[in-house]
Design a protein around this motif. Structure first.
Motif, short mmCIF file in Angstrom:
data_model
loop_
_atom_site.label_atom_id
_atom_site.label_comp_id
_atom_site.label_asym_id
_atom_site.label_seq_id
_atom_site.Cartn_x
_atom_site.Cartn_y
_atom_site.Cartn_z
N ALA A 353 44.07 26.09 39.76
CA ALA A 353 43.90 27.55 39.87
C ALA A 353 45.17 28.21 40.36
O ALA A 353 45.17 29.00 41.32
N VAL A 354 46.29 27.88 39.74
CA VAL A 354 47.60 28.42 40.09
C VAL A 354 48.32 28.73 38.79
O VAL A 354 48.15 28.02 37.79
N SER A 355 49.11 29.78 38.78
CA SER A 355 49.80 30.17 37.56
C SER A 355 50.89 29.17 37.20
O SER A 355 51.40 28.44 38.06
N ASP A 356 51.25 29.17 35.93
CA ASP A 356 52.29 28.26 35.45
C ASP A 356 53.63 28.55 36.12
O ASP A 356 54.38 27.63 36.47
N GLY A 357 53.95 29.84 36.32
CA GLY A 357 55.22 30.18 36.96
C GLY A 357 55.30 29.68 38.38
O GLY A 357 56.35 29.20 38.84
N PRO A 385 43.00 13.44 42.55
CA PRO A 385 42.41 12.40 43.39
C PRO A 385 41.00 12.70 43.86
O PRO A 385 40.32 11.79 44.33
N ALA A 386 40.53 13.94 43.80
CA ALA A 386 39.20 14.28 44.28
C ALA A 386 38.68 15.46 43.51
O ALA A 386 39.44 16.25 42.93
N ASP A 387 37.35 15.58 43.47
CA ASP A 387 36.74 16.72 42.79
C ASP A 387 37.19 18.02 43.45
O ASP A 387 37.11 18.17 44.66
N ALA A 477 41.07 24.19 38.82
CA ALA A 477 40.46 25.35 38.14
C ALA A 477 39.03 25.02 37.78
O ALA A 477 38.68 23.87 37.53
N PRO A 478 38.14 26.03 37.78
CA PRO A 478 36.77 25.80 37.35
C PRO A 478 36.73 25.28 35.93
O PRO A 478 37.66 25.48 35.14
#
Length: 482
Positions: A353-357, A385-387, A477-478
């Motif tokens: 959940a983070v932008s590519d930039g 490594p984890a859910d 990300a969801p």
């Protein structure tokens, strides 16, 4: 209306509160007084109407065809004033206190021809000398004659006037008392606000470390406002302290390259030099200016908000794909670097959940930091490594960081003593931490069994060897996030 609102809006809040309370109370008092007056008036009129009905019942059979009343003794025994009128309004007969002049006009008689009428004559205010309540009925139809029976309203009117005076006095007294109480209550309610204002004025004048005096055992709107303002003041002080520290540290770091530039220029001016010497000096100045420009760029990046670049609704990227792209770009730019770097990427996507930039800036800073302060071989690893979490690890085989520096390495301009002779200003990890923090992630620095963690606590154990390892854990990300 707008001008009135403007004038009212300029009044003090306490005055507006008391005025509004007084107006509301005045409306309530008027309504209650009107209801009481109406009920008393109705009761008194009903008593008079009963008396009129009894007198009318007695007098009506006594009216003769010529309009004369037979058995006047019986008529006078009713104690009521009475008149017999024809349809033109002429008095045919009268008795009791009634005189020879008609007590009503022809219009009233015309209405009485359709239905009996009950009317009041004589003013209530100011008090009339002959106030009567009349009941008008048709006594005969051929010829048409009307019987007027009246009783004086003196006691009824006097009682109502006394009631009006009492209601007015009582209402005025109640309005004054409630206004006074409302003013006291408004003053008591606004007293903490005024105290907050004076303290805020002291703070605005430059006093530091002050807080609003908020009662500890109260929980009302003003108290909660005080707690919120204290929290805001604390946040502002922390922000000012950080900015002050940033300015001081930035000034310190900028002073060195600027001093070096000034010294080189002064040395170049001491004696005439050849063109080759000037070109060499210009090359040295260009290197120094490049370092100064990079430092200024890092300071601008660090001072800017990264909230729009990092995490947020709709901002997702594939960590594995981003890392693969950045690594490939570096291999093309520096083929020799490829033999010193091991890359491990998962076969599946590692969406975060983070932008590519933001991911590219995080990895670029970590790789630059490892190359400047570490030694090959380097390793870059991406996994999940984890859910709910993705992980990026950058490892180098250098001398690492001393334990004391691990805990402060993410601060601006934090560098080990031996690193001050190397390029950089100690801002790389600070930039990485700012981006990770904005994404609600976790940053770990590990070396020789020592660990330092910052940010969220991810349910992931440290996975590292004896090398210097920087681990970035970011929220996944969801599943439905593209």
């Amino acid at each position: 209306m707008r001008s009135l609102r403007s004038r009212v809006g300029r009044l003090p809040l306490r005055v507006r509160l008391v005025a509004g309370f007084a107006v509301a109370m005045l409306v309530v008092l008027i309504g209650a007084g009107a209801f009481v007056y109406w009920r008393v008036d109705f009761a008194l009129d009903r008593g008079l109407d009963t008396e009129l009905s009894q007198a009318t019942t007695t007098l009506r059979p006594l009216v003769g065809a010529d309009g004369r009343v037979e058995r006047r003794t019986t008529a006078d025994a009713t104690g009521a004033a009475w008149q017999v009128l024809d349809e033109s309004g002429s008095v045919r007969d009268h008795g009791g206190p009634a005189g020879a002049d008609a007590m009503v006009g022809t219009r009233t008689l015309a209405r009485a021809a359709r239905s009996p009428q009950t009317v009041n004559i004589g003013d209530f205010l100011p008090a009339s000398h002959k106030p009567y309540r009349l009941q008008i009925t048709q006594a005969r139809s051929a010829p048409r004659l009307f019987l007027l029976v009246g009783v004086r309203r003196d006691h009824r009117d006097e009682a109502l006037r006394e009631l009006l005076v009492q209601l007015s006095v009582a209402g005025l007294g109640a309005l004054l008392v409630t206004s006074f109480v409302g003013d006291r209550l408004a003053r008591a309610a606004l007293r903490p606000v005024e105290r907050y204002r004076r303290r805020a004025e002291d703070i605005a004048a430059g006093a530091s470390g002050l807080r609003l005096d908020v009662p500890l055992r109260r929980d009302d709107e003003v108290t909660r406002l005080g707690h919120t303002l204290n929290d805001m003041l604390a946040a502002l002080e922390r922000a000012l302290d950080r900015e002050r520290q940033f300015v001081n540290e930035a000034s310190h770091e900028l002073r060195t390259p600027i001093t070096l530039l000034t010294s080189r220029i002064q040395l170049a001016r001491r004696r005439p030099r050849t063109q080759a010497e000037h070109e060499r000096i210009l090359e040295e100045l260009d290197v120094d200016l490049g370092r100064l420009a990079r430092l200024a760029e890092q300071l601008l990046d660090l001072g800017a908000s990264h909230a729009d670049d990092a995490g947020g609704p709709g901002r997702t990227a594939d960590l594995a794909a981003t890392v693969g792209r950045v690594i490939e770009q570096r291999r093309l730019a520096d083929p020799g670097w490829a033999g010193e770097t091991r890359v491990e990427l998962p076969a599946e996507q590692a969406r975060t959940a983070v932008s590519d930039g933001a991911l590219e800036r995080i990895l670029t800073n970590l790789l630059d930091n490892a190359r400047v302060h570490g030694t090959p071989p380097y390793a870059v690893r991406v996994d999940a490594p984890a859910d709910g979490w993705t992980r990026l690890m950058v490892t180098d085989a250098g001398g690492g960081m001393p334990p004391a520096l691990l805990a402060t390495a993410t601060r601006r301009f934090a560098r080990a003593d031996e690193a001050r002779s190397r390029p950089g200003a100690g801002l790389g990890l600070a930039l990485v931490w700012a981006l990770v923090a904005d994404a609600d992630g976790e940053l770990r620095l590990c070396f020789a069994g020592q660990h330092a963690r910052s940010g969220a606590t991810a349910p992931v154990a440290c996975d590292h060897g004896p090398e210097m390892t920087v681990t970035v854990l970011l929220p996944a990300a969801p599943d439905d996030a593209g």
